[in-house]
Design an enzyme around this catalytic site. Structure first.
Site, PDB file in Angstrom:
ATOM      1  N   TRP A 155       0.701  -1.290  -0.456  1.00  0.00           N
ATOM      2  CA  TRP A 155      -0.037  -0.278   0.247  1.00  0.00           C
ATOM      3  C   TRP A 155       0.814   0.828  -0.244  1.00  0.00           C
ATOM      4  O   TRP A 155       2.293   1.110   0.223  1.00  0.00           O
ATOM      5  CB  TRP A 155      -0.649  -0.222   1.052  1.00  0.00           C
ATOM      6  CG  TRP A 155      -2.419   0.898   1.012  1.00  0.00           C
ATOM      7  CD1 TRP A 155      -2.303   1.617   1.745  1.00  0.00           C
ATOM      8  CD2 TRP A 155      -3.170   0.507   0.245  1.00  0.00           C
ATOM      9  NE1 TRP A 155      -3.707   2.118   1.009  1.00  0.00           N
ATOM     10  CE2 TRP A 155      -4.209   1.459   0.288  1.00  0.00           C
ATOM     11  CE3 TRP A 155      -3.569  -0.695  -0.695  1.00  0.00           C
ATOM     12  CZ2 TRP A 155      -5.672   1.054  -0.397  1.00  0.00           C
ATOM     13  CZ3 TRP A 155      -5.233  -1.366  -1.279  1.00  0.00           C
ATOM     14  CH2 TRP A 155      -5.608  -0.099  -0.852  1.00  0.00           C
ATOM     15  N   ASP A 213      -0.039  10.577   0.057  1.00  0.00           N
ATOM     16  CA  ASP A 213      -0.909  11.662  -0.270  1.00  0.00           C
ATOM     17  C   ASP A 213      -2.540  11.530  -0.032  1.00  0.00           C
ATOM     18  O   ASP A 213      -1.914   9.918   0.036  1.00  0.00           O
ATOM     19  CB  ASP A 213      -0.848  12.453  -1.682  1.00  0.00           C
ATOM     20  CG  ASP A 213      -2.007  11.917  -2.757  1.00  0.00           C
ATOM     21  OD1 ASP A 213      -1.279  10.687  -2.803  1.00  0.00           O
ATOM     22  OD2 ASP A 213      -2.522  13.080  -3.837  1.00  0.00           O
ATOM     23  N   GLU A 441     -18.949   6.426  -5.163  1.00  0.00           N
ATOM     24  CA  GLU A 441     -17.962   7.501  -4.908  1.00  0.00           C
ATOM     25  C   GLU A 441     -17.152   7.952  -5.991  1.00  0.00           C
ATOM     26  O   GLU A 441     -17.541   9.008  -6.190  1.00  0.00           O
ATOM     27  CB  GLU A 441     -16.512   5.949  -5.032  1.00  0.00           C
ATOM     28  CG  GLU A 441     -14.904   7.010  -4.470  1.00  0.00           C
ATOM     29  CD  GLU A 441     -13.712   6.098  -4.974  1.00  0.00           C
ATOM     30  OE1 GLU A 441     -13.515   5.515  -5.853  1.00  0.00           O
ATOM     31  OE2 GLU A 441     -13.409   5.859  -4.251  1.00  0.00           O
TER      32      GLU A 441
END
Ligand code: NAG
Ligand code: NAG
Ligand code: NAG
Ligand code: NAG
Ligand code: NAG
Ligand code: NAG
Ligand code: NAG
Ligand code: NAG
Ligand code: NAG
Ligand code: NAG
Ligand code: NAG
Ligand code: NAG
Length: 628
Positions: A155, A213, A441
């Site tokens: 990740w 980010d 989303e």
């Protein structure tokens, strides 16, 4: 005038799309009545995505864990992200402060208390970013399983906005407790403050290092992340004073303000850059990131030139224009609508995730930041139109020129136009929201159909906060107008506070004790020029590194990029390891485009110094000939 043009453009845009036409006739509500209904649906739906809540849709989640979406496949979002959770709970505690009546039977106070206890436990979970002890590195882990256990997959980590946002949310909860009972602050100083302080220690120690980010793709320094860090430390010093405590890491705030002020403004492009020092070179850095930053920094009592970028700052308005314009011709569904027509917006124009689509969060943000600016201009009674903000204003009121406008007076038309423009973005969301009010989303860029994760918690939260700002419900001032917030170092320094060994679990909130062996620090460096889609990772024979030298499904810790430049692609990770115990490790390259791994065929050893020896040992591997 403006509002009529806008309406005409909206109707024209809509008529070209059969899907939208059908949906409009099904809904056919005024914006006002839709907003009222959608607010309730959204608040309820956000809460029903939290473990332990009555009637929730995420039964497998542990009490207090906010699940990103009930979706478990395509995509699997059945995790709890520190960022999404903090932003959602910030919304919920603000509703508690506003006195919002709950739609269902879940007390908002209980919801935020359960969140608090869940975070106390999560702070102690050792994970691929590291552990709480001794250097707090585990706090930077972006996500966990929604039962509160570590997630071991590859990740983008760490993500340093998480601890900063969580600290601010917990301080908002402390504010709610104070407002309820100003004479009983003991629980705040003895229980909440230690929890908050762990996160503030992390922010003070790591604000000057790169991290991923908020969209989890870019490794560098994000404007949003850095803004969240600044706010957390400013709030931390204000709270420390209020509680008669000291906050040593909070002294980094003036350096962070200096960093923000001097590095992100793109003079040529007239917008705030989303990321600098980043590993993504082919991007304009036009992004919703600075818009979300301005929303997070919003303080109704701040002036437009406050050090923390405010919604009413000219740079925010300029960025809003450049960012919104980047989607007008990009998404077919926007039908090349020109300003001042509101359109669906996405995260950034180069986005390719799920094909690169508009998002509900970002379109709600396009509205919210303008409601914030509107409120600030109204409060100030004046609007300064300067060279930077002129292009934004010209879209709304073509005859505008540079100068100071007054409200009431010659600035009224500008204010009305901003409000109308903001409403327009909510109207666009209305157009693309199914009749039952669920918010996914994303919205398919071609068809306008909802896509990607269903019932996204953050989409619901984004709608709620946008409507709040429209209604004039503003969060308590966080101190953006204070001298602490506006203390900006004259000379930027890449300083940090050494928080090592100061982190401690908050047992009073149900956290378990963590082992505190003597650990020493080594820095592991890799020289390797990555190709497109590639990132570097590390595996090793300790728990933080997954106890593996070969297993791709086990922990793979990502290396950081501070030192990665074209001429010197040096990746590194600081690791705290049991003193004197050798670490065996290997570097790994993951190509996320085709999901292939390359492991080194030899392993390396690092030798952490003995206990009490504070020499940091650095190991460098030249990876240019590896992985072939
Ligand atoms: C929406 O409602 C109005 C007023 O009730 C009606 O005139 C209009 O035809 C309706 N529009 C659609 C698309 O159904
Ligand atoms: C937590 O959830 C993960 C993912 O569903 C599962 O693999 C794991 O066994 C669970 N752990 C516990 C302690 O329930
Ligand atoms: C902090 O100290 C002041 C002055 O000693 C006292 O009045 C106040 O109650 C203290 N506040 C807290 C939260 O302990
Ligand atoms: C700044 O904007 C200009 C004009 O849009 C663009 O060419 C340039 O690449 C941008 N700079 C950065 C650092 O992204
Ligand atoms: C914010 O700060 C400015 C400058 O110090 C001051 O003039 C103003 O009164 C402050 N506003 C509020 C609401 O405190
Ligand atoms: C919309 O803009 C795109 C990109 O500039 C262009 O390719 C397309 O032809 C335009 N479509 C219309 C209907 O004008
Ligand atoms: C969007 O719709 C188009 C056209 O139906 C389809 O080809 C594409 O796969 C859809 N994209 C997503 C992410 O659903
Ligand atoms: C707006 O009105 C004020 C007060 O009459 C005046 O001082 C100002 O110059 C006007 N602004 C512009 C841009 O004309
Ligand atoms: C809401 O409507 C959407 C689209 O029609 C559908 O996919 C979804 O299952 C519905 N959700 C609920 C909770 O009924
Ligand atoms: C803004 O400042 C005023 C005056 O200091 C204060 O009364 C008000 O509560 C503040 N607003 C918020 C939202 O904190
Ligand atoms: C970055 O590289 C420079 C020069 O190669 C070195 O002095 C510095 O220690 C490195 N920093 C980190 C964090 O590895
Ligand atoms: C930070 O503090 C720890 C614990 O006192 C010490 O071991 C470490 O060497 C210090 N690091 C730096 C960079 O000063």
């Amino acid at each position: 005038m403006v509002s009529r043009t806008l309406l005409a453009a909206l109707v024209a845009g809509a008529a070209a799309h059969p899907v939208i036409e059908a949906r409009q006739s099904a809904v056919n509500q005024t914006l006002e009545s839709w907003i009222q209904r959608q607010f309730n649906i959204s608040l309820d739906s956000a809460i029903l995505n939290i473990g332990g809540v009555n009637g929730n849709v995420v039964e497998a989640a542990g009490t207090g864990y906010v699940v990103a979406s009930p979706s478990t496949i395509n995509p699997d979002y059945f995790y709890t992200w520190t960022r999404d959770s903090a932003l959602t709970e910030l919304m919920i505690v603000d509703e508690l402060i506003f006195g919002t009546e709950r739609v269902g039977n879940n007390s908002l106070q209980v919801v935020v208390e359960q969140y608090t206890r869940a975070q106390a436990r999560l702070q102690t979970v050792t994970n691929p970013s590291g552990a709480l002890w001794p250097a707090g590195q585990g706090l930077g882990e972006p996500k966990f399983y929604s039962n509160g256990t570590r997630f071991n997959g590859a990740w983008g980590r760490p993500q340093n906005d998480g601890p900063a946002l969580r600290a601010s949310t917990l301080m908002e909860i402390a504010e709610a407790i104070f407002r309820r009972n100003p004479n009983a602050p003991t629980i705040v100083s003895t229980v909440y403050w230690p929890l908050i302080y762990n996160d503030l220690l992390y922010v003070g120690q790591y604000w000057n290092t790169s991290s991923y980010d908020l969209w989890e793709e870019v490794n560098g320094n994000s404007f949003f992340t850095t803004t969240a860090q600044h706010r957390a430390l400013v709030q931390g010093s204000i709270w420390a004073q209020r509680l008669n405590k000291t906050c040593e890491p909070c002294a980094q705030a003036p350096q962070i303000a200096c960093f923000l002020e001097n590095n992100f403004w793109n003079e040529t492009g007239n917008y705030v850059l989303a990321n600098i020092n980043a590993n993504q070179v082919n991007r304009s850095q036009i992004n919703c990131d600075p818009i979300l930053a301005a929303m997070h920094a919003f303080d109704i009592n701040a002036t437009c030139d406050a050090a923390a970028l405010q919604p009413c700052n000219s740079k925010t308005l300029a960025t809003h224009k450049v960012w919104v314009d980047s989607f007008r011709d990009l998404y077919p569904v926007n039908n090349n609508a020109t300003a001042p027509s509101p359109v669906l917006t996405g995260r950034y124009p180069e986005d390719t995730y799920y094909g690169g689509n508009p998002w509900y969060i970002t379109t709600a943000a396009a509205a919210e930041v303008l409601y914030d600016a509107h409120a600030q201009f109204t409060k100030a009674g004046r609007i300064t139109v300067d060279r930077v903000s002129l292009p934004f204003w010209q879209d709304l009121v073509p005859q505008v020129r540079q100068g100071v406008y007054h409200s009431p007076g010659n600035g009224t038309a500008l204010l009305d136009a901003v409000k109308t423009y903001a409403d327009g973005f909510l109207s666009v969301i209305q157009t693309y929201t199914p009749a039952n009010g669920t918010l996914n989303e994303q919205i398919n860029r071609t068809t306008g159909e909802p896509t990607s994760a269903i019932a996204l918690t953050w989409s619901f939260a984004a709608l709620v906060t946008a409507v709040d700002r429209r209604n004039g419900d503003f969060p308590p001032s966080w101190g953006a107008n204070s001298t602490t917030a506006n203390n900006v170092s004259n000379i930027c320094s890449w300083s940090a506070y050494n928080s090592t060994t100061k982190y401690a679990p908050v047992l009073a909130l149900g956290a378990s004790p963590v082992p505190t062996p003597c650990e020493t620090e080594v820095i592991l460096n890799l020289l390797y020029a990555t190709g497109p889609g590639e990132n570097t990772y590390i595996v090793g024979n300790t728990s933080v590194f997954g106890n593996t030298l070969s297993n791709t499904s086990a922990v793979i810790q990502v290396l950081r990029t501070n030192n990665v430049t074209n001429g010197n692609p040096q990746w590194f990770v600081p690791a705290w390891l049991p003193a004197g115990v050798p670490l065996e490790y290997k570097y790994v390259v993951l190509n996320s485009t085709d999901n292939t791994y390359k492991f080194e065929n030899v392993s390396h050893f690092a030798y952490p110094p003995a206990c009490g020896n504070n020499t940091v040992v650095s190991y460098l591997v030249n990876g240019t000939s590896l992985y072939t």
